[in-house]
Design a protein around this motif. Sequence first.
Motif, PDB file in Angstrom:
ATOM      1  N   PRO A 777      53.558  27.768  42.050  1.00  0.00           N
ATOM      2  CA  PRO A 777      53.635  29.225  42.164  1.00  0.00           C
ATOM      3  C   PRO A 777      53.095  29.950  40.943  1.00  0.00           C
ATOM      4  CG  PRO A 777      55.653  28.227  42.981  1.00  0.00           C
ATOM      5  CD  PRO A 777      54.861  27.120  42.363  1.00  0.00           C
ATOM      6  N   SER A 778      53.177  29.328  39.781  1.00  0.00           N
ATOM      7  CA  SER A 778      52.696  29.975  38.559  1.00  0.00           C
ATOM      8  C   SER A 778      51.186  29.873  38.390  1.00  0.00           C
ATOM      9  CB  SER A 778      53.391  29.338  37.349  1.00  0.00           C
ATOM     10  OG  SER A 778      53.065  27.956  37.268  1.00  0.00           O
ATOM     11  N   SER A 779      50.526  29.132  39.246  1.00  0.00           N
ATOM     12  CA  SER A 779      49.090  28.903  39.123  1.00  0.00           C
ATOM     13  C   SER A 779      48.311  30.208  39.199  1.00  0.00           C
ATOM     14  CB  SER A 779      48.623  27.959  40.231  1.00  0.00           C
ATOM     15  OG  SER A 779      47.233  28.017  40.395  1.00  0.00           O
ATOM     16  N   LEU A 780      47.492  30.468  38.187  1.00  0.00           N
ATOM     17  CA  LEU A 780      46.636  31.658  38.211  1.00  0.00           C
ATOM     18  C   LEU A 780      45.663  31.598  39.380  1.00  0.00           C
ATOM     19  CD1 LEU A 780      45.492  34.266  36.903  1.00  0.00           C
ATOM     20  CD2 LEU A 780      43.988  32.787  35.546  1.00  0.00           C
ATOM     21  N   ARG A 781      45.133  30.411  39.604  1.00  0.00           N
ATOM     22  CA  ARG A 781      44.185  30.249  40.710  1.00  0.00           C
ATOM     23  C   ARG A 781      44.840  30.630  42.035  1.00  0.00           C
ATOM     24  NH1 ARG A 781      41.678  24.360  42.019  1.00  0.00           N
ATOM     25  NH2 ARG A 781      43.915  23.916  42.253  1.00  0.00           N
ATOM     26  N   ARG A 782      46.047  30.131  42.272  1.00  0.00           N
ATOM     27  CA  ARG A 782      46.757  30.441  43.513  1.00  0.00           C
ATOM     28  C   ARG A 782      47.115  31.918  43.582  1.00  0.00           C
ATOM     29  NH1 ARG A 782      52.081  30.690  45.326  1.00  0.00           N
ATOM     30  NH2 ARG A 782      52.410  29.916  47.464  1.00  0.00           N
ATOM     31  N   GLN A 783      47.621  32.468  42.483  1.00  0.00           N
ATOM     32  CA  GLN A 783      48.020  33.867  42.482  1.00  0.00           C
ATOM     33  C   GLN A 783      46.809  34.782  42.709  1.00  0.00           C
ATOM     34  OE1 GLN A 783      51.097  34.785  42.450  1.00  0.00           O
ATOM     35  NE2 GLN A 783      50.770  37.022  42.429  1.00  0.00           N
ATOM     36  N   ALA A 784      45.699  34.459  42.069  1.00  0.00           N
ATOM     37  CA  ALA A 784      44.488  35.258  42.242  1.00  0.00           C
ATOM     38  C   ALA A 784      44.000  35.194  43.683  1.00  0.00           C
ATOM     39  CB  ALA A 784      43.402  34.778  41.290  1.00  0.00           C
ATOM     40  N   SER A 785      44.089  34.027  44.286  1.00  0.00           N
ATOM     41  CA  SER A 785      43.662  33.882  45.670  1.00  0.00           C
ATOM     42  C   SER A 785      44.534  34.710  46.603  1.00  0.00           C
ATOM     43  CB  SER A 785      43.696  32.410  46.085  1.00  0.00           C
ATOM     44  OG  SER A 785      43.236  32.258  47.407  1.00  0.00           O
ATOM     45  N   LEU A 786      45.840  34.725  46.353  1.00  0.00           N
ATOM     46  CA  LEU A 786      46.729  35.540  47.190  1.00  0.00           C
ATOM     47  C   LEU A 786      46.417  37.025  47.037  1.00  0.00           C
ATOM     48  CD1 LEU A 786      50.102  33.646  46.651  1.00  0.00           C
ATOM     49  CD2 LEU A 786      48.826  33.851  48.809  1.00  0.00           C
ATOM     50  N   VAL A 787      46.117  37.454  45.827  1.00  0.00           N
ATOM     51  CA  VAL A 787      45.740  38.857  45.604  1.00  0.00           C
ATOM     52  C   VAL A 787      44.469  39.177  46.390  1.00  0.00           C
ATOM     53  CG1 VAL A 787      44.909  40.512  43.894  1.00  0.00           C
ATOM     54  CG2 VAL A 787      46.876  39.043  43.371  1.00  0.00           C
ATOM     55  N   VAL A 788      43.484  38.285  46.315  1.00  0.00           N
ATOM     56  CA  VAL A 788      42.230  38.515  47.036  1.00  0.00           C
ATOM     57  C   VAL A 788      42.462  38.493  48.543  1.00  0.00           C
ATOM     58  CG1 VAL A 788      39.973  37.501  47.568  1.00  0.00           C
ATOM     59  CG2 VAL A 788      40.735  37.734  45.187  1.00  0.00           C
ATOM     60  N   LEU A 789      43.329  37.592  49.022  1.00  0.00           N
ATOM     61  CA  LEU A 789      43.642  37.584  50.452  1.00  0.00           C
ATOM     62  C   LEU A 789      44.248  38.917  50.884  1.00  0.00           C
ATOM     63  CD1 LEU A 789      45.163  34.044  51.185  1.00  0.00           C
ATOM     64  CD2 LEU A 789      42.967  34.965  51.924  1.00  0.00           C
ATOM     65  N   SER A 790      45.080  39.484  50.045  1.00  0.00           N
ATOM     66  CA  SER A 790      45.675  40.776  50.355  1.00  0.00           C
ATOM     67  C   SER A 790      44.597  41.856  50.470  1.00  0.00           C
ATOM     68  CB  SER A 790      46.682  41.165  49.272  1.00  0.00           C
ATOM     69  OG  SER A 790      47.115  42.505  49.463  1.00  0.00           O
ATOM     70  N   LYS A 791      43.667  41.845  49.555  1.00  0.00           N
ATOM     71  CA  LYS A 791      42.598  42.850  49.577  1.00  0.00           C
ATOM     72  C   LYS A 791      41.658  42.617  50.759  1.00  0.00           C
ATOM     73  CE  LYS A 791      42.851  43.450  44.553  1.00  0.00           C
ATOM     74  NZ  LYS A 791      43.610  44.719  44.616  1.00  0.00           N
ATOM     75  N   LEU A 792      41.359  41.366  51.027  1.00  0.00           N
ATOM     76  CA  LEU A 792      40.532  41.046  52.191  1.00  0.00           C
ATOM     77  C   LEU A 792      41.200  41.535  53.473  1.00  0.00           C
ATOM     78  CD1 LEU A 792      39.480  37.375  51.319  1.00  0.00           C
ATOM     79  CD2 LEU A 792      37.899  39.293  51.636  1.00  0.00           C
ATOM     80  N   PHE A 793      42.491  41.219  53.575  1.00  0.00           N
ATOM     81  CA  PHE A 793      43.212  41.597  54.787  1.00  0.00           C
ATOM     82  C   PHE A 793      43.238  43.109  54.971  1.00  0.00           C
ATOM     83  CE2 PHE A 793      47.123  43.065  56.772  1.00  0.00           C
ATOM     84  CZ  PHE A 793      47.024  42.453  58.016  1.00  0.00           C
ATOM     85  N   ARG A 794      43.570  43.848  53.924  1.00  0.00           N
ATOM     86  CA  ARG A 794      43.687  45.298  54.048  1.00  0.00           C
ATOM     87  C   ARG A 794      42.336  45.926  54.422  1.00  0.00           C
ATOM     88  NH1 ARG A 794      48.277  47.697  52.233  1.00  0.00           N
ATOM     89  NH2 ARG A 794      47.162  49.654  51.858  1.00  0.00           N
TER      90      ARG A 794
END
Length: 964
Positions: A777-794
Amino acid sequence: MSATTKSHDYSSTLALPANKLPMKAASAEKEPELLARWERMNLYALLRAASVGKPKFTLHDGPPYANGNLHMGHALNKVLKDMLVRSHQMTGFDAAYVPGWDCHGLPIEWKVEEALRAEGKSKEDVPVVEFRAHCRAFAERWRSVQSSEFERLGVSADFRNPYTTMAFKAEATIASELMKLVESGQVYRGSKPVMWSVVERTALAEAEVEHKDYTSDAVWVKFPVAVGADDLLSAFVVVWTTTPWTLPANRAVAFSPNGGYGLFEVTAAEREFGPGVGERFLLSLALADRVAASAKLRVSFVREVLVGELRELECRHPLAARGYQFRVPMLVGDHVTHDSGTGFVHTAPGHGTDDFDLWMRSVPLLAAKGVSTVVPFTVDDAGYLTDAAPGFGPSSEGGAARVLDDAGEKGDANERVVAALMQADALVARARHKHAYPHSWRSGKPVVFRNTPQWFVHMDKELGDGTTLRSRGLAAVGETEFVPASGRNRLKGMLESRPDWVLSRQRRWGVPLTVFYDVSGDVLVDPVANANVVDAFLLDGADAWFSEGAKERFLAHRDDADRWMMVNDILDVWFDSGCTHAFVLDAPANGGPVADVYLEGSDQHRGWFQSSLLESCATRGHAPFKKVVTHGFVMGEDGTKMAKSSGKAQSPQSVVDQHGADVLRLWVALSDYRDDLRVGPAILKSASEAYRKMRNTFRWMVGMLDHWDGRDVDHGAMPELERLMLHRLAELEAEVREGYVSMDFKRVVRSLSEFMNVELSSFYFVVRKDALYCDAPSSLRRQASLVVLSKLFRCLAKWLAPVLPFLSEEVWLAAYPASESVHLEQFEDVPGAWVDAHLGRKWKNVMACRSLVNVALERARKDGEVGSSLDARPVVYVEDATLLDMLRSVDLAEVCVTSGLELVHGRGPDEGVTDQALDGVSVVARRATGLKCARSWVVSGDVGSDRDYPDLSARDAAAMREVA
């Protein structure tokens, strides 16, 4: 060799997508649920409230006709309008959409008459106001049905407050608009040929007529020369016509001012009847041989006949012996050509526009010669010849000849006229002629051109400011934007050639011509009377005109009320719909007096576009629209016309029941609406598959976003792959916004669909699944991907909302359960800082290399060398040092989803996979060495390096300490 140690089941420790959306769309059940939700929350009202103060965008809805279920053309039209309005609403406009219906006119009247006949009644048995009440109820029933069907298509409009042409306010406004024309002197009562439907017993306008193939009875007829040069006195002027029934109405023969005529003599005749050897004919020099061939004759040229000689000629009517004793002058006609016929045109001013116009222009000349200029009424409203046609009218032997019967079939008029011509030895030849002929748009039956008193609007009368209605209309066309651009020339051409506007219809259901006139034909211009009419219509509707005591109600203030008569005709329904701007657009809440867009089928250049333009130009001096957009017709999958009568017509209701409304909408969006569109099972299946793929993409994103805690990651701190996805979003935003502005929905949907299928589902999601599922959960790579998924989705959910309102709402509410609706959102504002052209160019090379690796892996898979891509550790040989450095800056193993990847400078071995698209690069597939991680399935040398998790890689072991 890779191996897998004995391990635990770690599946519960993976951050797999949550099942927040069902696997199957089940649109037939889900879409009605969403419709009901929007109705409960009154979504349209919420949109209006949220739009206060925003710039207005107004699409004026062309009214469909309220007389049956919707067809695919309706669905196409309304979906296009809805996508346009929704996209403007989500880009910062107050985009009100008031749906409307055309409720007057003949088809509704027909249906009511049919119902009355089923009860043993006729229209004449029912009082006018009662009959109109039946029509009103019929129209309202179908309006309600169509309204529900439009809503089922996902159309967002003010269905609680639509406009209808039969609403009292609308009828009062239509009458008021007419009376403006009366007061300005633009309306007159005249007698001229109009297109008349015998079947429908009414005059028709250009917009109510379509041309279809028709086989006419063609005849070549001799007109004896009565006055002229000596050698012409024994000759005949030969005319050709495809309407023998109009010969009793003949009053002249027209010829071309450009000459080209000669005198010919018959030298041989094959037939025992008809012209004989020695007879002389006046014919076009260019057409003489054709005429001779048609009559089985041989002719020889005698001499040229000059235009000056033709001007001096007079003929006798070929049926003079039957009472047609009047003189038949020769007239110069600009409409006469040498392309067909004989070069001479039979002129019956009561049965043709060109004939009538030529006759009226020639009145001074004819009067000076002592020729009667009266235009006879030779055909009545039922298609019977009158006593103005001696030998063929009611008093003739056998009764009145008939042109067309009640079913629109040929009567006996042609045969009786031809028989009379043969008896008079006036027939040169006869034949069948197939050609395009005007038919009623409603009944599909042929019309006749018939001289009859009607009410007209002047097209060329000077209006006091140096303009005419025609010049105003043409000027407005020049100021209007057309999509496609060809629409301008089409509408311009129609305006240039159209005759005066025929306003009157001889029916009951509609807005009456609220005109008073006297026996001399003068029209009453009285603002007080006009105001009385409007007030009465606002109170009682247009029925007030037909109610007992109507004239007294309107003219009570006048001492000469007895002088004036009320017109009993009703208005052309195109005038009704042409006035809709006056009671919809003129309301400030609906965008003001001019619409941004009128959007209809291409047939409306002759219909609603034209009537709206003319009505607005006549009363306001300008067009009611800024832009006119047209779409094509819906055809079958094989390109043939989708007619209801064929039994092959696809209904929108059946498509919605089988696939859902979003699939139908996607078909519209993916089609080039500027041309004719095709639809059928295979095409809809393709649209359904495209819909399924987009839904699956959304479904995975929604499932993954369940793991996002809302924390953001600074753009500069993100990995390159995430910054690349944001760069692509920025590129797409410009394309999407421009596509919606230009109404290029196909471009919008294709770009988004390709992005979702190719760049997301087949690339980004595939690459990032390992990090998203397995990273800590602390992974920057994972966190960044989730942020991008949020922006992609919106971005994607909003961008597709105008096209796929149901799917976008379903996925939005799944991701944001507390939200009201995606349709209350605005498109995302994508930061300009996301644009990184250098990164985009770099990753084109990375993606080319990835494709080459995939080819090598697929070849190795077929050879049995590897199974999944994680079994491999390919070697990539790169000759170009600059390209090598660029590829080394990227984790190619991660991009290619392999368990490692080796980059080697130099030329690869002969067995390496190459491609000209990436010159100097070669790939050799190799099996990865090490152990397979029991959690991520990555083959790695560090599996077992952690004592607590001997079956995991170091990365996965570290992740377990956070998730355990």
